[in-house]
Design a protein around this motif. Structure first.
Motif, short mmCIF file in Angstrom:
data_model
loop_
_atom_site.label_atom_id
_atom_site.label_comp_id
_atom_site.label_asym_id
_atom_site.label_seq_id
_atom_site.Cartn_x
_atom_site.Cartn_y
_atom_site.Cartn_z
N PRO A 16 26.30 44.35 52.98
CA PRO A 16 27.57 43.60 52.92
C PRO A 16 27.39 42.09 52.81
CG PRO A 16 27.12 44.26 55.17
CD PRO A 16 26.00 44.83 54.33
N GLY B 251 30.62 46.41 58.09
CA GLY B 251 31.05 47.05 56.85
C GLY B 251 30.76 48.54 56.90
N ARG C 137 31.13 52.25 54.44
CA ARG C 137 31.43 52.86 53.15
C ARG C 137 30.92 54.29 53.13
NH1 ARG C 137 28.89 51.17 47.90
NH2 ARG C 137 29.18 53.39 47.52
N LEU D 297 30.61 37.80 54.55
CA LEU D 297 30.64 38.96 53.66
C LEU D 297 30.56 38.53 52.20
CD1 LEU D 297 33.54 40.79 55.47
CD2 LEU D 297 31.27 41.79 55.17
N ALA E 212 31.05 43.40 48.93
CA ALA E 212 31.33 44.18 50.14
C ALA E 212 32.83 44.34 50.34
CB ALA E 212 30.71 43.49 51.35
N ARG E 213 33.59 43.30 50.10
CA ARG E 213 35.04 43.38 50.26
C ARG E 213 35.65 44.38 49.27
NH1 ARG E 213 36.93 39.61 53.70
NH2 ARG E 213 35.64 37.77 54.13
N MET F 216 33.65 48.23 50.51
CA MET F 216 33.60 48.69 51.89
C MET F 216 34.98 48.55 52.54
SD MET F 216 29.99 47.16 53.30
CE MET F 216 28.47 48.03 53.00
N ASP F 217 35.26 49.47 53.46
CA ASP F 217 36.52 49.42 54.18
C ASP F 217 36.37 50.23 55.47
OD1 ASP F 217 39.22 48.93 54.80
OD2 ASP F 217 39.82 50.83 53.88
N VAL G 207 35.89 45.98 56.67
CA VAL G 207 34.83 44.98 56.80
C VAL G 207 35.25 43.99 57.88
CG1 VAL G 207 33.98 45.19 54.43
CG2 VAL G 207 35.86 43.61 54.93
N GLU H 73 41.88 43.30 59.92
CA GLU H 73 40.57 42.77 59.54
C GLU H 73 40.38 41.35 60.06
OE1 GLU H 73 38.64 41.12 55.44
OE2 GLU H 73 39.56 43.12 55.33
#
Length: 469
Positions: A326, A360, A362, A385, A389-390, A393-394, A396, A451
């Motif tokens: 990330p 992060g 995923r 980050l 990654a943003r 990934m979820d 983050v 977040e």
């Protein structure tokens, strides 16, 4: 002296910055309150963690079969060699009965705090799901009696903790995370650390390890500890010369009595290992050795064999460097090339990682519900980050100290990432219905806080590529 006179003197003393010999409180607005804090709380020239005849740095680790054994490592000064460990089934009376005695092996380590003897005792032949009391010997003294439960059968509920990098300011800022974690997981049996337990390389390695053991406190003696080595457990020998190479630090092989069932690392020391705890097989991989010492292919072959022979319902891989980073500018190619295909093919449930000092999570590239890849950080150093990654990934997160509670019961694995104050940051469940298609992932988004992102332009040291250090 009258009351008015006393109050007058008190006011004058506070104004002058002195009262009963103490400095006045420092305002949060003053420069001193925002100055970067040293990595340890040990003042220069002070020897805080000298070894003595009293046992310290006591840590219990799982045997390959954690239902029937564990190992204990501890430290004393050089007056103690081949000390004893005593173990007995725990009871309600202070009369614990006649304990079994095991003689430890001893190795010497010389560091900035003096010469220490590190001891290891392996305890086998135990009953599953049983609470044992144990203590370790020093110079004409013993540690307190501590209690540790062996793993139960496969159907028994399991509560474990996972921490990303602790690494920096362990005494100052990791301590609160560990204590909050224990509050949320009071029945924790197993603790996983994803590497970089300390920073090292600053001439204070032994102080840093002393503070790490202070921070982890009761977890290290009442639960089984399983750490992965990180890049900071290694150091650069002959740095900035043609002979530069990665070398495993001297503390690692002495401070943890780990299973000896991995591939041989530098100097024959195993930095990879595996063990079974109830219905989970945990496999620890050495990412630094894979990336920098050319062991990725050998580790992949070993990992494949360990996972192929797994009779357990669940599997967890613990590694320091992430397969999907990330943080910007990092791509651990050798891990992806050699080990990632094994993890995907064997449908590992959880891959728990550190290194990137952000949060992060995923899923698999294939779109399957497993494996789930998580990166977390428990310590004070906080990175930023990447945009990738943003996008991939979820959830983050930045600028957040975290711990993870994992509970397994009745075919369900529940994962919770919580902040240093205990707030729920991420949560999901893996559900095993026994279907041939594998396990289902159920997201628990409604329970999560929003977040978190870094609001600082730079660190106190002026670095704009990090959030906090």
């Amino acid at each position: 002296m009258g009351t008015v006179a006393i109050r007058a003197r008190w006011a004058v003393a506070l104004t002058a910055g002195v009262w009963l010999g103490l400095a006045a409180p420092v305002s949060a607005e003053t420069p001193a309150a925002r100055a970067p804090e040293p990595n340890t709380l040990v003042p220069a020239g002070v020897m805080r963690y000298a070894p003595s005849g009293f046992p310290d740095r006591i840590v219990a680790t799982p045997a390959q079969d954690a239902a029937h054994g564990f190992a204990v490592a501890w430290r004393t000064d050089a007056t103690v060699s081949a000390p004893m460990l005593e173990v007995v089934v725990a009871g309600d009376s202070p009369d614990l009965g006649v304990p079994r005695r095991i003689t430890a092996s001893t190795r010497t380590l010389r560091r900035e705090n003096g010469v220490a003897h590190h001891h290891r005792a392996d305890v086998d032949g135990l009953e599953a799901g049983t609470l044992y009391a144990y203590r370790v010997q020093g110079d004409r003294t013993w540690s307190p009696w501590m209690q540790l439960r062996t793993a139960g059968d496969a159907s028994a509920p399991l509560e474990l903790l996972y921490f990303g990098d602790t690494q920096n300011k362990n005494a100052s800022l990791t301590t609160r995370v560990v204590r909050e974690a224990l509050r949320h997981a009071p029945d924790v049996r197993l603790v996983l650390y994803a590497g970089d337990l300390v920073s090292g390389g600053d001439g204070e390695d032994d102080n840093e390890w002393g503070e790490w053991f202070d921070a982890t406190g009761v977890l290290s003696t009442s639960s089984m500890t399983a750490p992965a080595p990180g890049n900071h457990e290694y150091f650069e020998e002959f740095e900035d010369t043609p002979q530069e190479r990665r070398v495993l630090g001297a503390h690692w092989p002495l401070q943890f009595a780990l299973p000896r069932n991995g591939i041989a690392g530098g100097d024959g020391v195993a930095t990879t290992y595996w063990f079974d705890y109830q219905d989970v097989r945990v496999v620890v991989v050495d990412g630094t050795s894979a990336l920098d010492l050319g062991t990725a292919a050998a580790q992949a072959e070993w990992l494949d064999g360990v996972l192929a022979a797994n009779p357990r319902r669940w599997s967890v891989v613990l590694v320091h460097q992430p397969f999907y980073s990330p943080r910007a500018g990092r791509d651990n190619v050798e891990l992806k090339r050699h080990l990632l295909p094994v993890i995907e093919r064997r449908r590992v449930d959880l891959v728990l990682q550190g290194h990137d000092h952000t949060y992060g999570r995923r899923g698999s590239e294939s779109g399957d519900d497993t494996p789930v890849y998580a990166v977390s950080v428990a310590g004070a150093k906080q990175y930023r980050l990447s945009e990738r990654a943003r996008a991939t990934m979820d959830p983050v997160g930045e600028d957040t100290q975290l711990f993870q509670v994992i509970r397994i019961v009745d075919g369900r694995l529940r994962y919770e990432a919580r902040t240093a104050t205990g707030r729920l940051y991420d949560a999901f469940e893996l559900v095993d219905d026994g279907d041939a298609g594998g396990k289902r992932r159920v997201e628990l988004e409604r329970e999560r806080i929003p977040e978190r992102s870094c609001a600082r332009e730079q660190t106190l040291k002026g670095r704009k590529d990090r959030c906090w250090e």
